[in-house]
Design an enzyme around this catalytic site. Sequence first.
Site, PDB file in Angstrom:
ATOM      1  CG  HIS A 170      -4.629 -12.344   6.404  1.00 30.82           C
ATOM      2  ND1 HIS A 170      -5.160 -11.094   6.651  1.00 30.82           N
ATOM      3  CD2 HIS A 170      -5.120 -13.178   7.343  1.00 30.82           C
ATOM      4  CE1 HIS A 170      -5.945 -11.188   7.703  1.00 30.82           C
ATOM      5  NE2 HIS A 170      -5.943 -12.436   8.147  1.00 30.82           N
ATOM      6  CG  ASN A 182      27.317  -9.969 -18.764  1.00 25.07           C
ATOM      7  OD1 ASN A 182      27.754  -9.082 -18.046  1.00 25.07           O
ATOM      8  ND2 ASN A 182      27.892 -10.373 -19.874  1.00 25.07           N
ATOM      9  CD  GLU A 236      -4.404  -8.227   5.339  1.00 20.01           C
ATOM     10  OE1 GLU A 236      -3.641  -9.080   5.776  1.00 20.01           O
ATOM     11  OE2 GLU A 236      -5.268  -7.664   6.027  1.00 20.01           O
TER      12      GLU A 236
END
Lengths: 725, 163
Positions: A48, A440, A70
Site C-alpha cells: 500500500h 552451485n 493489493e
Amino acid sequence: MSIDLSQFYEVFIEESFEGLDAMEAELLNLEPGDVDSEIINTIFRAAHSIKGGSGTFGFMAIADFTHVLETLLDQIRNGQRELESQHVDLLLKSVDCLRAMLVAIQNDEPQESELAVELKTQFQAILDGEQPTSPRIEESTEINDSSDTQSSSESQSVITIWQILFSPEPHLFKTGNEPLFLFEDLEDVGDITVRANLEKLPDLTHLSPEDSFIQWTITLETEGDVSEDKIKEVFEWVEDDAIIEISKKAQIEGLGDGIEEEAEPSTQQQTQLPTESPVEPETLDTAIIKDKPAGEAVKTTQVKSADKAEKPASTKSESGSIRVGTDKVDSLINMVGELVITQAMLNELGESDELDANKLAALREGLAQLSHNTRDLQESVMRIRMMPISFVFSRFPRLVRDISQKLDKQVELKLLGEQTELDKTVMEKISDPMVHLVRNSLDHGLETPDERAAAGKGKTGTVTLNAYHQGGNIVIEIIDDGRGLNTEKIKQKAIANGLIAETDDLSDDEINELIFQPGFSTADAVSDLSGRGVGMDVVKRNINALNGTVEVTSVPNVGSTFTIRLPLTLAILDGQLITVGKNVYIIPLVSIVESLQIDTRKVNTVGGGLEVLRLRDEYIPIMRLYDLFNHHDAQTELENGLLVVVESDNEKVGLLVDELLAQQQFVIKSLEANYKKVDGISGATILGDGSVSLIVDISGLIKLAGLKKAGKQGLDFDKPLSEAV
Amino acid sequence: MSLGNAPNLDLIDNVEDADAELVQYLTFMMAEEEYGIEILSVQEIRGWEPMTQIPNTPEYVKGVINLRGTVVPVIDLRLRFQLPKIDYSDITVVVIVKVRIAGSEKIMGIVVDAVSDVYSLEQQAVSGAPHIGDVENKEFIEGLINVNDKMVVLLDLKKVLDI
C-alpha cells in the site's frame, strides 16, 4: 505552483525497495492454508505504501500494478479467499517485477514492462476467476470496508453520487501534495465535477503563494459497487493536512430509474438494493449493516492508513546509503564535541610563549585526551559501517526457493550466525560470490529426491549458511549435504583441459581446488543456473580481491563445504611494528599468538634444513623473515633475534625478526592501487613519521616460504609437520 | 632544469596557427640521452628521498613513498632500461606520473638523472615519429624525434610502467 517532486524520488525508491524486501521476506514466511493475518497485514502495508507513493509521484504504471496486487491481498486478508501457493508465487514474481520497475525509474527508462502486463493479467484471472462464496463476499466487503472489489455485474447499473468537501490546511503544499493530482486520481474512481470555493482567498497583498486557501467541493459519480474506502484512499496522503468530508448524495439504479435524493446522508436508510436478486432477509441485513459506515461519513473521515511510521529496518545491500540509529549519531556528535574541547585546550597551551613544567604536564594530559578522543571517534565511525550479515543472508530464502522449484529438488535452508557483523563494503562485495556458491550447491551439490532416497538420505537436502568471527576474520561457510565433488571427474576434466598432467600426483583436496580455475565446469549439461564454466574462478577472484580466501572440502556422498574467509574491515588494523634490519614491518595483531626469545637448545633441524622450535607440545617451524624478504642487513643468529609466533589457517609458524616496536592501529593503504600484489604483503600504511611501512600477510608468507623452500631444496613445506619430524 | 625556454625550437614557429595540434613533452636526461614523456601525465617533480623497500621485487622497483597519504611506488628508469646504475645525488629527481594501466589509473614515481626541458611538439611530428628497428628497450619507445638537431626518445609510459 508546483513543487519539484523529483527531489523525493530517491527517497521514495529507497523506501520502496525496503518495502519490497519486507514483502519478500514475509511472503516466504507464508504457509498456504495457514494464514497469519499479521504477515498478510505487513505485506499489505508495504504494497500500500508503494502504491500511495508511486501515485503521488506520478509513477502510474507502478501504482496500477500494485493496485491489482493489493486487491488480491485484501481479499486474502479479509478471509474472502484462501491463500494458495500459486498466489505466493505470483506475489513473489510481482515483487521482482516491481523491483525492475523501480530500477527503470532510477535509470529514467519507461516503467511499463511486458512482465507487468502479464502478471496483471494473471492477477485479474485470479480475481475474476472462481468467485469466493457469494454471501460472504458481500458481507465482508461491505462490513470490513474493504478498499475495493471487482465490479460484479449485478451492481453495474447502480450509479452513486458522492459529495466530497475537500478543505486543505494552508500548509498543504509544504507537505508535497498537489490537489490536482488528487483530482486526477479521483477521476479514476468516477466522473467528477469540481467546484472551487474562493471565499477564504485573501486579497493580493496578503496572499502567500505557498499557502493553500481554496476549498473544493467535488461531486463524484461512481458506477457500480464502489465503496467509500475507495474514495478515502485517494485522500489518504492528505488526510492529516485537510478536512475531508465524504457523503453519499444519491443513488441511481439502472438507467431509467428515478433518483433517490437523500437530504441528510446520516439518515439514509437503505442505500443500495440489489437489482436482480430478490430481496431476501439475508441481503436486507447486509444492506442495513452496511449503512453504518455511510452514516458516519459526515464526520471527518479517518482512514486507517498504512502504518507510515513503521518501516522495516532493512536496507537494500546495494543502496548507497546506510541506516544508522540516532543513538550512534548522537554519540558521534558528543565525541566530536569532546574533541573540540580538547583542541581548544591544546590551542591555548600552544599560544603561551614559554612552556614550564606545569604547562608541559597539561600538554601531555591534553595529548592523552586527544588520543583517547580520536580512538573513541574512530571506533564509533567504524561501528557505523558494521552491519549484521543477515542483510546478505536475507536474500537466500527466496533464491533457494526459486531454484529448488526450478530444479525439482527439496531443499531446506538453514541460516546460522545471522547477527555476525562485518563491514558494509565487504558485505556488498561478498553477496554475489555467495549467490554463486549457493546456486552451485543447489545445482551440482544436492541430488534430486529420488537420488537422495537411493543414496539412503532423507529426501530433503540441506544447505546451511553459517557465519562467525574467527580472529580478525569473518568466516562464511556454505555447507550442503549433497553428493560431494566428484574428484575423479574433476581430475579427468582438468587433464582434458590441460590444467594438470596425467602423471601429476595430486591429493583429493588439491584436485578439488581445481574447480576454481578459469573455464572449469563438470556439469554435463549447461543449465541456466550454472555450468557454463564461468563462475568459480570469478568467485575466487572476487574474494581474493577482498583479501579473502575461499576453500572447498568435500566428502563423497556426505556433502561439500565452501569456506570463505574475509577480513572484518578493509580500513583499520591493529598491528605490531617489528624490524628486520632497517626495515619496519607490521604484523597484524590478531594473528600473533606470542612472541619469545629463542632457546636454541630447543631448535631442531629436520629434513632438508627446516628449523623447528619445540614450544611446549608443539613443533613450530621457524621462518627467517630477512630470508623470505631478501634483506641483507638483518642479524641472522637465532639467539639474537625474537620469534613472533603467528597463526594462519590453523597453522602456526614462528617469524624470526630483529626487534619488536610499538603496537598501534594503522589505517590500511592499498599497495595494489598503484603497484600490484606483492607476495607476503597485504598492504601498506603510513607511520607517525610519514614513512611507509608494509603489512605482512601471514598466510601469503607461509605460501611464499613453501615456494622458497621447495625451490631451494625440493622440500614440500606444505606437508604436515608430523610427517616431516 | 630550465622549464619553458621554448623559443629555440624550430618546431613551434607558428604557435598561433598550430595551437590545437601542439603536444607538450617534458624531457629528462639519463645516461647522456634525452627522453620525453607527455607532460599531461606528469603530476609533480620531487627530489630523491629515502623510501621503503618492497621485498622480492625487481631491482628497478626502488620502493614506496608517502605522497600525501597515498602509497606510491618508485621505479628507477636507469635500472628498468638496464643502464649502468649511478648513485643518487642532490639533483636526482623523482617524476611523479599518472598513467592508465589495465583500466586503472596508477600513480607512480620514476627516478631520472635530471629534468631537462619542456618542448611543444606538433602532434603530426610526434605521431609520425619513426619506429625504430631492433634495439634494446624498443618496446618502451614510442618514437624518436629531432628537436634542434638533438635526438629525443619519446617514451611510452604505459609500457614502461606496466610491471
